[in-house]
Design a protein around this motif. Structure first.
Motif, PDB file in Angstrom:
ATOM      1  N   ALA A  28       0.761  -0.833  -0.456  1.00  0.00           N
ATOM      2  CA  ALA A  28       0.074  -0.519   0.016  1.00  0.00           C
ATOM      3  C   ALA A  28       1.119   1.094  -0.131  1.00  0.00           C
ATOM      4  CB  ALA A  28      -1.037   0.025   0.723  1.00  0.00           C
ATOM      5  N   LEU A  29       2.060   0.909   0.121  1.00  0.00           N
ATOM      6  CA  LEU A  29       2.901   1.892   0.218  1.00  0.00           C
ATOM      7  C   LEU A  29       3.512   2.989  -1.095  1.00  0.00           C
ATOM      8  CD1 LEU A  29       5.206   1.480   3.168  1.00  0.00           C
ATOM      9  CD2 LEU A  29       3.321   2.874   2.903  1.00  0.00           C
ATOM     10  N   LEU A  30       3.570   1.941  -1.800  1.00  0.00           N
ATOM     11  CA  LEU A  30       3.629   1.942  -3.747  1.00  0.00           C
ATOM     12  C   LEU A  30       2.348   2.934  -4.389  1.00  0.00           C
ATOM     13  CD1 LEU A  30       4.298  -2.151  -4.504  1.00  0.00           C
ATOM     14  CD2 LEU A  30       6.369   0.161  -3.510  1.00  0.00           C
ATOM     15  N   THR A  31       2.700   4.119  -3.757  1.00  0.00           N
ATOM     16  CA  THR A  31       1.645   5.426  -4.096  1.00  0.00           C
ATOM     17  C   THR A  31       2.491   6.413  -4.987  1.00  0.00           C
ATOM     18  OG1 THR A  31       2.106   6.564  -2.432  1.00  0.00           O
ATOM     19  CG2 THR A  31       0.218   4.673  -2.056  1.00  0.00           C
ATOM     20  N   THR A  85      10.893   0.967   1.958  1.00  0.00           N
ATOM     21  CA  THR A  85      12.233   0.136   0.765  1.00  0.00           C
ATOM     22  C   THR A  85      12.219  -1.233   0.802  1.00  0.00           C
ATOM     23  OG1 THR A  85      14.710   1.463   2.406  1.00  0.00           O
ATOM     24  CG2 THR A  85      14.792  -0.874   1.388  1.00  0.00           C
ATOM     25  N   ASP A  86      11.183  -1.902   1.659  1.00  0.00           N
ATOM     26  CA  ASP A  86      11.219  -3.433   1.620  1.00  0.00           C
ATOM     27  C   ASP A  86       9.761  -3.240   0.232  1.00  0.00           C
ATOM     28  OD1 ASP A  86      12.772  -4.457   3.453  1.00  0.00           O
ATOM     29  OD2 ASP A  86      10.823  -4.583   4.695  1.00  0.00           O
ATOM     30  N   ALA A  87       9.303  -2.803  -0.490  1.00  0.00           N
ATOM     31  CA  ALA A  87       7.960  -2.221  -1.155  1.00  0.00           C
ATOM     32  C   ALA A  87       8.429  -2.412  -2.942  1.00  0.00           C
ATOM     33  CB  ALA A  87       7.282  -1.244  -0.567  1.00  0.00           C
ATOM     34  N   ARG A  88       9.662  -1.172  -2.263  1.00  0.00           N
ATOM     35  CA  ARG A  88      10.338  -1.354  -4.255  1.00  0.00           C
ATOM     36  C   ARG A  88      10.969  -1.869  -4.007  1.00  0.00           C
ATOM     37  NH1 ARG A  88      11.432   5.467  -2.844  1.00  0.00           N
ATOM     38  NH2 ARG A  88       8.884   5.830  -3.710  1.00  0.00           N
ATOM     39  N   LEU A  89      12.082  -3.056  -3.109  1.00  0.00           N
ATOM     40  CA  LEU A  89      13.022  -4.163  -3.550  1.00  0.00           C
ATOM     41  C   LEU A  89      11.013  -5.059  -4.336  1.00  0.00           C
ATOM     42  CD1 LEU A  89      15.195  -4.317  -0.675  1.00  0.00           C
ATOM     43  CD2 LEU A  89      15.569  -4.291  -3.408  1.00  0.00           C
TER      44      LEU A  89
END
Length: 553
Positions: free
Chosen positions: A459-462, A524-528
């Motif tokens: 959900a952080l990938l906005t 960082t985890d979400a983008r990885l």
């Protein structure tokens, strides 16, 4: 939520509206879902209400309102707006797009593939050149496209049998044998024969295997030169294609059809269907009843079967082996075959629209430094697949041959294809995969492994560039399905180029790894996770084209 998931949700909404008695239509099996040109209009759009309005006998906006109310209740849909005459503009919930990255990693190498197999067996015939010379540049295009199409159709759920039809009977084979024998004897090759250094090489190999060749009677020597020469040439063709990453499930022999009596059996079957007639001492098939420009001879007045008769027997043989649909990938000089093959299918009682698909491809020309490359050192009068591979390598050759629609002639610039810059499409795509692989190696060196898919907070990938990348990843299954349906492997290549561009823009705008004293966190985890998912899709797409996905460049 991918476009395919959203399409299923819309179909389900139509089904509920029908079950509730609010719509009186046949529930479609699938619907159109596309990305709107303006991102402010939502994540996806669908014209389904306009498509159903006539059958529902209601205004499109009224149908759209019924569907919007039901879709809005979906957990992964935040909002549904109705635009214009009745378009559905759909905005997904905060984490719904991010779930695409999770799904990609969970599926791995199968992402983009059909969820279940289709009950259709496809025979895909491609290349099928006379075994009288090396694989030509034109055949190289059919090899790359045919093999990629076989991979894409398999990914789309079809059972596919790739096939090479060996034309090892007829006049051309006799001319090849005469050419080999003449070269072995040191005589001038007949004007209508085959020329080039490869003929002398084949002749030398035949002589090495049969030192007594020139001591035999002419007819016996000619038969040996033909059979041994063809066997050696076919071995080379197989080796060349295998080295190009092209594999065939079946190598079908025209001569074997003759020897097995398949041609006479085909004539008998066609006569039983009522489409054969005799005239002027010959046997004819009434193909004009099915759209051909003239009736075709099956057996000549001297009793010899025609090439057309072999084509009919081969069609019958394929269908007899249990294939539901036959795809022929033919060269630009075979336009006349389309009507003939359709007529053959119809005469055997098949529906050409269902059981047959004939694809005509255009030719390839090579240029270097703005000048046409016209001649092969070995073949003499034509360019070969090996000439191309020697010049640019297998990956660049395959990708370059596949990325343009077969409908168009292909002008291949060797200088561009070998250039390691962003204007070279194959380098651009492969570099994106290598760049991601480097980033993930750097992450590991920092102790930052890609999180378990369920652990990352997607959900952080906005960020707009993150959203663009997620949407692009979500398109891949539909691209594969469309490429299979429209027989267009180039659609996968163009998609990969678009995806690589979207990734590069994401990378420039969104820092993935911490720098300096920065601490890694949930973002960082979400983008990885997103980066790793992109690598999966790039590798899967390149794999469908038979092109490698390098870890380093």
């Amino acid at each position: 939520m991918t476009p395919a998931d959203l399409a299923d949700a819309i179909v389900a909404a139509v089904g509920r509206a029908v079950a509730d008695g609010d719509l009186d239509v046949t529930v479609p099996t699938t619907v159109t879902v596309e990305r709107p040109k303006n991102p402010e209009h939502g994540d996806y759009a669908s014209p389904v209400a306009l498509q159903l309005a006539k059958a529902a006998r209601r205004p499109p906006r009224a149908v759209a309102e019924l569907l919007a109310a039901r879709l809005a209740a979906h957990a992964e849909i935040a909002r549904v707006d109705i635009a214009g005459p009745g378009f559905l503009n759909i905005t997904l919930a905060g984490s719904a797009l991010g779930e695409i990255a999770r799904r990609v990693l969970a599926a791995g190498a199968t992402y983009g593939h059909a969820a279940k197999p289709r009950d259709t067996r496809i025979n895909l015939e491609f290349v099928s050149a006379n075994p009288t010379g090396p694989v030509t540049l034109a055949s190289a295009r059919w090899a790359a496209v045919g093999d990629a199409l076989a991979r894409i159709l398999t990914a789309a759920g079809f059972a596919v049998g790739g096939e090479y039809y060996v034309n090892d009977a007829g006049v051309q084979v006799a001319r090849f044998g005469a050419s080999v024998l003449a070269a072995a004897a040191g005589r001038e090759i007949p004007a209508e024969g085959y020329h080039g250094a490869y003929v002398a090489e084949i002749a030398a190999a035949v002589q090495a295997a049969r030192p007594d060749l020139l001591d035999l009677p002419e007819n016996e020597a000619l038969a040996i030169a033909s059979s041994e020469g063809l066997s050696l040439m076919l071995t080379e063709i197989r080796s060349t294609l295998e080295g190009f990453g092209v594999h065939f499930d079946t190598w079908a022999s025209e001569k074997a059809l003759h020897d097995a009596g398949a041609l006479a059996a085909a004539v008998d079957d066609l006569r039983a269907q009522g489409h054969v007639f005799d005239a002027d001492g010959a046997v004819w098939l009434r193909t004009t009843d099915f759209g051909d420009d003239k009736d075709r001879a099956l057996v000549k007045s001297d009793g010899a079967p025609t090439y057309f008769c072999a084509d009919a027997a081969y069609y019958r043989d394929k269908r007899g082996r249990g294939f539901d649909q036959l795809i022929y990938l033919l060269g630009a000089d075979h336009h006349g075959y389309v009507a003939r093959l359709k007529a053959i299918a119809a005469c055997f009682g098949d529906d050409p629209a269902t059981h047959l698909d004939v694809i005509i491809g255009q030719l390839v020309t090579l240029t270097r430094g703005g000048e046409a490359v016209k001649m092969s050192k070995r073949a003499g009068t034509f360019l070969t697949l090996l000439d191309l591979v020697d010049a640019v390598g297998v990956d660049a050759a395959r990708y370059s041959l596949v990325r343009s629609s077969l409908d168009s002639p292909l002008d291949l610039d060797l200088d561009l294809v070998t250039r390691q810059t962003s204007d070279n499409p194959v380098f651009y795509v492969q570099y994106a995969h290598a760049r991601i692989s480097s980033l993930l190696r750097n992450a590991e060196s920092l102790g930052l492994a890609v999180a378990e898919p369920q652990a990352a907070d997607v959900a952080l990938l906005t960020h707009p560039r993150e959203v663009d990348l997620l949407r692009a990843l979500g398109e891949f299954p539909r691209v594969v399905e469309t490429a299979a349906t429209l027989r267009g492997p180039h659609r996968v290549a163009r998609y990969l180029e678009e995806l690589a561009g979207v990734y590069h823009r994401f990378y420039d705008a969104c820092r993935v790894l911490p720098q300096g004293d920065e601490q890694a966190g949930p973002l960082t985890d979400a983008r990885l996770l997103l980066v790793a998912a992109t690598r999966v899709v790039l590798a899967n797409g390149l794999g469908l084209l038979g092109v490698s996905a390098p870890e380093r460049m």
